[in-house]
Design a protein around this motif. Structure first.
Motif, PDB file in Angstrom:
ATOM      1  N   LEU A  58      38.867  25.752  51.608  1.00 58.95           N
ATOM      2  CA  LEU A  58      38.440  27.146  51.494  1.00 58.95           C
ATOM      3  C   LEU A  58      38.716  27.623  50.078  1.00 58.95           C
ATOM      4  CD1 LEU A  58      37.494  29.844  52.821  1.00 58.95           C
ATOM      5  CD2 LEU A  58      39.922  30.323  53.270  1.00 58.95           C
ATOM      6  N   SER A  59      37.685  28.083  49.392  1.00 56.59           N
ATOM      7  CA  SER A  59      37.851  28.689  48.072  1.00 56.59           C
ATOM      8  C   SER A  59      38.172  30.164  48.250  1.00 56.59           C
ATOM      9  CB  SER A  59      36.578  28.534  47.231  1.00 56.59           C
ATOM     10  OG  SER A  59      36.317  27.174  46.955  1.00 56.59           O
ATOM     11  N   ILE A  60      39.226  30.626  47.601  1.00 51.20           N
ATOM     12  CA  ILE A  60      39.666  32.019  47.700  1.00 51.20           C
ATOM     13  C   ILE A  60      39.517  32.645  46.318  1.00 51.20           C
ATOM     14  CG2 ILE A  60      41.590  33.548  48.275  1.00 51.20           C
ATOM     15  CD1 ILE A  60      42.710  31.030  49.882  1.00 51.20           C
ATOM     16  N   VAL A  61      38.527  33.517  46.174  1.00 54.13           N
ATOM     17  CA  VAL A  61      38.228  34.132  44.882  1.00 54.13           C
ATOM     18  C   VAL A  61      38.942  35.480  44.798  1.00 54.13           C
ATOM     19  CG1 VAL A  61      36.410  35.098  43.416  1.00 54.13           C
ATOM     20  CG2 VAL A  61      36.023  32.945  44.656  1.00 54.13           C
ATOM     21  N   ILE A  62      39.766  35.633  43.760  1.00 48.65           N
ATOM     22  CA  ILE A  62      40.558  36.850  43.586  1.00 48.65           C
ATOM     23  C   ILE A  62      40.170  37.532  42.276  1.00 48.65           C
ATOM     24  CG2 ILE A  62      42.880  37.821  43.500  1.00 48.65           C
ATOM     25  CD1 ILE A  62      43.935  35.335  44.847  1.00 48.65           C
ATOM     26  N   PRO A  63      39.304  38.562  42.320  1.00 44.14           N
ATOM     27  CA  PRO A  63      39.021  39.339  41.106  1.00 44.14           C
ATOM     28  C   PRO A  63      40.209  40.245  40.812  1.00 44.14           C
ATOM     29  CG  PRO A  63      37.891  40.292  42.989  1.00 44.14           C
ATOM     30  CD  PRO A  63      38.578  39.058  43.503  1.00 44.14           C
ATOM     31  N   SER A  64      40.652  40.262  39.574  1.00 45.89           N
ATOM     32  CA  SER A  64      41.897  40.968  39.257  1.00 45.89           C
ATOM     33  C   SER A  64      41.753  41.814  37.995  1.00 45.89           C
ATOM     34  CB  SER A  64      43.045  39.970  39.045  1.00 45.89           C
ATOM     35  OG  SER A  64      43.169  39.106  40.150  1.00 45.89           O
ATOM     36  N   TYR A  65      42.171  43.049  38.099  1.00 40.00           N
ATOM     37  CA  TYR A  65      42.235  43.914  36.926  1.00 40.00           C
ATOM     38  C   TYR A  65      43.483  44.797  37.047  1.00 40.00           C
ATOM     39  CZ  TYR A  65      41.249  47.506  33.485  1.00 40.00           C
ATOM     40  OH  TYR A  65      41.353  48.375  32.431  1.00 40.00           O
ATOM     41  N   ASN A  66      44.447  44.553  36.192  1.00 38.48           N
ATOM     42  CA  ASN A  66      45.709  45.312  36.174  1.00 38.48           C
ATOM     43  C   ASN A  66      46.409  45.295  37.538  1.00 38.48           C
ATOM     44  OD1 ASN A  66      45.217  45.866  33.507  1.00 38.48           O
ATOM     45  ND2 ASN A  66      44.712  48.026  33.795  1.00 38.48           N
ATOM     46  N   GLU A  67      46.604  44.089  38.063  1.00 36.72           N
ATOM     47  CA  GLU A  67      47.269  43.916  39.354  1.00 36.72           C
ATOM     48  C   GLU A  67      48.585  43.158  39.201  1.00 36.72           C
ATOM     49  OE1 GLU A  67      46.352  45.482  41.815  1.00 36.72           O
ATOM     50  OE2 GLU A  67      44.184  45.794  41.766  1.00 36.72           O
ATOM     51  N   GLY A  68      49.244  43.324  38.055  1.00 39.99           N
ATOM     52  CA  GLY A  68      50.496  42.618  37.801  1.00 39.99           C
ATOM     53  C   GLY A  68      51.600  42.949  38.786  1.00 39.99           C
ATOM     54  N   LEU A 118      52.560  38.816  45.040  1.00 37.27           N
ATOM     55  CA  LEU A 118      52.817  39.033  46.465  1.00 37.27           C
ATOM     56  C   LEU A 118      51.658  38.536  47.317  1.00 37.27           C
ATOM     57  CD1 LEU A 118      54.326  42.645  46.236  1.00 37.27           C
ATOM     58  CD2 LEU A 118      55.557  40.468  46.417  1.00 37.27           C
ATOM     59  N   ILE A 119      50.431  38.788  46.856  1.00 40.10           N
ATOM     60  CA  ILE A 119      49.276  38.315  47.618  1.00 40.10           C
ATOM     61  C   ILE A 119      49.196  36.792  47.553  1.00 40.10           C
ATOM     62  CG2 ILE A 119      47.387  38.313  45.906  1.00 40.10           C
ATOM     63  CD1 ILE A 119      47.228  39.840  49.424  1.00 40.10           C
ATOM     64  N   ASP A 133      45.269  43.234  45.446  1.00 45.17           N
ATOM     65  CA  ASP A 133      46.268  44.180  45.950  1.00 45.17           C
ATOM     66  C   ASP A 133      46.679  43.765  47.367  1.00 45.17           C
ATOM     67  OD1 ASP A 133      44.190  45.018  47.648  1.00 45.17           O
ATOM     68  OD2 ASP A 133      43.536  46.528  46.209  1.00 45.17           O
ATOM     69  N   LEU A 134      47.281  44.648  48.107  1.00 43.35           N
ATOM     70  CA  LEU A 134      47.797  44.325  49.440  1.00 43.35           C
ATOM     71  C   LEU A 134      47.027  45.042  50.542  1.00 43.35           C
ATOM     72  CD1 LEU A 134      51.611  44.517  48.592  1.00 43.35           C
ATOM     73  CD2 LEU A 134      50.127  42.510  48.547  1.00 43.35           C
TER      74      LEU A 134
END
Length: 239
Positions: free
Chosen positions: A5-15, A20-21, A98-99
């Motif tokens: 399963l490929s899990i794509v995580i787009p991220s912008y300022n999620e430090g 945690l995710i 995020d969560l």
């Protein structure tokens, strides 16, 4: 049978939350003991997202994590498209950094695929008895309107077109010509996936642990206007 399963995580300022995710994804055991390929796309974050991800990767060498960075901020849709292009798994799911969504529910979306019924599975925050944080009335009204309008143009009967959790057959998704750079990704991909011949699309209930704007929520009213435009462009005008 799903091998990866490929899990794509787009991220912008999620430090603050991305590690945690990633922990939650690490702890999920997928049906059939499928493997996980995590693809993080850092959309030119201005916080410490890149450093947090690099440290996490170094501390978890057994996890398959690949990180790509946009040199300029291009938007969530563009980050998702980058991730789609890099995916090698049999199926692909989109995960916010995020969560708000719980990776323990991946198997809920995978089950119709494993059972041989589905090619695409959408999560719905508005069906089933899952936990749902109570937040914004007008956001809910907007979601209902956009889903209803999208359904009119696609002849689908989805209850939550805008939900993040969408599981796709990777090859089918990669065959689509996607263009939207921001939150217009949702109506665009829904319109285009609905036109794939003999596509088998299912929907399952999911939980939703929404954020307030103070907690980092990014979508704005302008994105709702863009969504309407995308439904017209990719759906209504194609009827």
């Amino acid at each position: 049978m799903i091998s990866t399963l490929s899990i794509v995580i787009p991220s912008y300022n999620e430090g603050r939350t991305i590690h945690l995710i990633l922990d939650r994804i690490k702890n999920v055991i997928l049906v059939g003991d499928a493997g996980k390929e995590i693809i993080i796309v850092d959309d030119c974050s201005t916080d410490d997202t890149g450093r947090v991800v690099a440290e996490y990767m170094a501390a978890n060498p057994s996890m398959v994590i690949r990180c790509y960075k946009h040199e300029v901020n291009r938007g969530k849709g563009a980050a998702i498209r980058t991730g789609i292009g890099k995916a090698t798994g049999d199926y692909l799911i989109i995960q916010d950094a995020d969560l708000e969504y719980d990776p323990r529910e991946y198997n809920n979306l995978l089950q119709p695929v494993v059972d041989g019924f589905a090619d695409v599975v959408y999560g719905s925050r508005f069906s089933g008895g899952n936990a749902h944080r109570i937040l914004f009335f007008w956001h809910t009204v907007g979601n209902y309107f956009l889903t209803f309008f999208s359904n009119m143009c696609t002849n689908l009967n989805l209850t939550d077109m805008e939900a993040c959790y969408k599981l796709f057959n990777t090859k089918i998704l990669q065959s689509l010509s996607l263009q939207e750079n921001r939150f217009g990704f949702e109506p665009e991909v829904t319109a285009k996936i609905s036109r794939v011949p003999n596509i088998r699309l299912y929907e399952v209930g999911i939980s939703y642990y929404g954020r307030t704007y103070e907690e980092g929520k990014k979508i704005r009213w302008k994105d709702g206007v863009r969504a309407v435009y995308c439904i017209v462009k990719y759906g209504l005008l194609r009827i």
